[in-house]
Design an enzyme around this catalytic site. Structure first.
Site, PDB file in Angstrom:
ATOM      1  N   THR A 227       0.882  -1.159   0.000  1.00 17.24           N
ATOM      2  CA  THR A 227       0.000   0.000   0.000  1.00 17.24           C
ATOM      3  C   THR A 227       0.916   1.203   0.000  1.00 17.24           C
ATOM      4  O   THR A 227       2.068   1.077   0.361  1.00 17.24           O
ATOM      5  CB  THR A 227      -0.807   0.005   1.332  1.00 17.24           C
ATOM      6  OG1 THR A 227      -1.665  -1.116   1.358  1.00 17.24           O
ATOM      7  CG2 THR A 227      -1.624   1.256   1.545  1.00 17.24           C
ATOM      8  N   VAL A 256     -12.602  -5.444   1.791  1.00 21.62           N
ATOM      9  CA  VAL A 256     -12.093  -4.084   1.955  1.00 21.62           C
ATOM     10  C   VAL A 256     -11.130  -4.082   3.130  1.00 21.62           C
ATOM     11  O   VAL A 256     -11.437  -4.614   4.199  1.00 21.62           O
ATOM     12  CB  VAL A 256     -13.259  -3.097   2.202  1.00 21.62           C
ATOM     13  CG1 VAL A 256     -12.720  -1.711   2.547  1.00 21.62           C
ATOM     14  CG2 VAL A 256     -14.161  -3.021   0.983  1.00 21.62           C
ATOM     15  N   GLY A 257      -9.958  -3.496   2.928  1.00 25.58           N
ATOM     16  CA  GLY A 257      -8.975  -3.406   4.000  1.00 25.58           C
ATOM     17  C   GLY A 257      -9.113  -2.116   4.777  1.00 25.58           C
ATOM     18  O   GLY A 257     -10.172  -1.464   4.774  1.00 25.58           O
ATOM     19  N   ASP A 258      -8.046  -1.721   5.428  1.00 28.85           N
ATOM     20  CA  ASP A 258      -8.075  -0.515   6.259  1.00 28.85           C
ATOM     21  C   ASP A 258      -7.841   0.767   5.464  1.00 28.85           C
ATOM     22  O   ASP A 258      -8.237   1.857   5.905  1.00 28.85           O
ATOM     23  CB  ASP A 258      -7.016  -0.607   7.370  1.00 28.85           C
ATOM     24  CG  ASP A 258      -5.609  -0.773   6.800  1.00 28.85           C
ATOM     25  OD1 ASP A 258      -5.447  -1.446   5.753  1.00 28.85           O
ATOM     26  OD2 ASP A 258      -4.670  -0.223   7.394  1.00 28.85           O
ATOM     27  N   THR A 278       0.252   0.317   6.703  1.00 32.42           N
ATOM     28  CA  THR A 278       0.338  -0.742   5.703  1.00 32.42           C
ATOM     29  C   THR A 278       0.357  -2.077   6.440  1.00 32.42           C
ATOM     30  O   THR A 278       0.635  -2.130   7.632  1.00 32.42           O
ATOM     31  CB  THR A 278       1.611  -0.642   4.844  1.00 32.42           C
ATOM     32  OG1 THR A 278       2.757  -0.753   5.688  1.00 32.42           O
ATOM     33  CG2 THR A 278       1.687   0.659   4.065  1.00 32.42           C
ATOM     34  N   GLY A 279       0.107  -3.136   5.694  1.00 32.18           N
ATOM     35  CA  GLY A 279       0.103  -4.459   6.308  1.00 32.18           C
ATOM     36  C   GLY A 279      -1.309  -4.973   6.467  1.00 32.18           C
ATOM     37  O   GLY A 279      -2.226  -4.521   5.769  1.00 32.18           O
TER      38      GLY A 279
END
Ligand code: ASP
Length: 382
Positions: A227, A256-258, A278-279
């Site tokens: 990201t 959906v991620g953060d 990120t991560g």
């Protein structure tokens, strides 16, 4: 101005494309760590200098663009979006924008968010297909609608209405790696099941390119995250941030991620600072990491300490069980209004087990700086 000390800083002589080339592994830009750290051990970067722009390590070659805008007195949100657009456009970065690794169906789905400190506004998009520059799309949602977040096909149709170009976001590189993943994980997508045939299949897929095959094998074994969060404070102390990503490779469509979650993958308070991550986004969402970091800095913590606090909350969720924590990796990045910056990683290592780093441009040049590890050992399935 905050007094700030770090245990240790490394930086590299980042200027120029020669080193940017050296940073590339098999033609791709490393995500959150970098082998260039071994090339030099020079002076620490400035703290408390404005304007300032920082990002995850993969934004290193893009920060000049944002700094140019800041130096000319431009808006902080224009600066961070201009910087990450360079990475979104880069087919060699397979974690963001064009060329991002796709979902399990082979479709690239992008997430992004923006926050503009001076006007207290936010915009965000998630699970967007066929639109490359989703940070600019999130900014357009913020500027031209009465909403904060658009998702899926609605976000794509909105983008088209606003004049964004639709395109296939899969590069040949990301398509082949996806095909290799399909072949590895499904009988139906490969010619045979024994290892000689598997090897031949991989060799045919990648024209015998050993480096490409090794990279594909590693991405299959350890699905990539990646990201670019980017945040800036200008000479006046105004602050903005953006985060853009293709999310977790091989994700379930619609995951959906953060990154597009305001208060998790991106958070700005113009009186305090900005934070990004990120991560493994799922871990961040559960602790509202971006917001946590802002609130810790409001209470006087340095950006570095606030990032470590957020990681501590994630570790606490697993009772500090290193075996469980070892199944993922996560990083936080933050700046404050005074121009101090910091980043922390759950594990010491970044990409390819090198020390985790982030990118900082304090007005002189872009540099890679070590993240402070929460657990000072190698770990994380990244
Ligand atoms: N945080 C992003 C997500 O979970 C992925 C990443 O940073 O690698 O979507």
């Amino acid at each position: 101005m905050e007094l700030w000390s770090r245990r240790k800083f490394f930086r590299t002589s980042l200027a120029g494309s020669a080193l940017a080339g050296a940073n590339k592994l098999f033609g791709r830009t490393p995500t959150n760590g970098d082998d260039a750290l071994s090339l030099a051990n020079l002076a620490p970067p400035a703290q408390g200098k404005r304007p300032l722009i920082i990002s995850s390590a993969n934004g290193l070659h893009a920060l000049d663009k944002g700094m140019d805008i800041l130096k000319k007195g431009g808006d902080t949100l224009d600066a961070v979006v201009a910087a990450v657009t360079v990475v979104e456009d880069d087919p060699n970065d397979d974690s963001v924008g064009y060329g991002g690794l796709p979902n399990e169906e082979g479709e690239v789905e992008l997430d992004a968010s923006v926050m503009h400190g001076p006007t207290h506004r936010a915009g965000s998009v998630a699970s967007v297909r066929r639109i490359k520059n989703v940070s600019r799309l999130a900014k357009t949602v913020m500027e031209n609608t009465n909403h904060v977040m658009l998702v899926g096909d609605g976000a794509r149709r909105y983008a088209v209405a606003e004049g964004f170009e639709e395109m296939n976001l899969l590069t040949e590189h990301s398509r082949k790696i996806w095909l290799a993943w399909k072949a590895k994980t499904s009988f139906n997508w490969r010619p045979g099941i024994d290892s000689p045939e598997w090897k031949e299949h991989m060799a045919a897929l990648f024209d015998g390119n050993e480096a490409e095959i090794a990279y594909a094998e590693s991405v299959i074994a350890h699905p990539r995250t990646g990201t670019i969060p980017c945040m800036a404070v200008d000479a006046k102390g105004d602050i903005s941030a953006t985060t853009t990503t293709s999310g977790l490779s091989w994700k379930i469509p619609g995951r959906v991620g953060d990154s597009p979650i305001i208060g998790a993958g991106c958070c700005v308070d113009n009186e305090v600072g900005a934070a990004g991550s990120t991560g493994k986004g799922e871990e961040n969402i559960k602790i509202c990491g971006g917001h946590t970091i802002i609130e810790m800095m409001r209470k006087g913590m340095s950006p570095e300490a606030a990032c470590l606090e957020a990681l501590g909350r994630i570790a606490h969720n697993y009772k500090n069980d290193k075996k469980k924590l070892g199944t993922f990796h996560i990083y936080f990045y933050a700046i404050n209004k005074d121009g101090a910056h910091g980043a922390a990683s759950l594990w010491r290592n970044g990409y390819e087990k090198k020390h985790a780093v982030y990118a900082v441009h304090d007005g002189t040049e872009a540099k890679l700086v070590e993240c402070t590890p929460y657990l000072d050992e190698t770990g994380g399935d990244s």
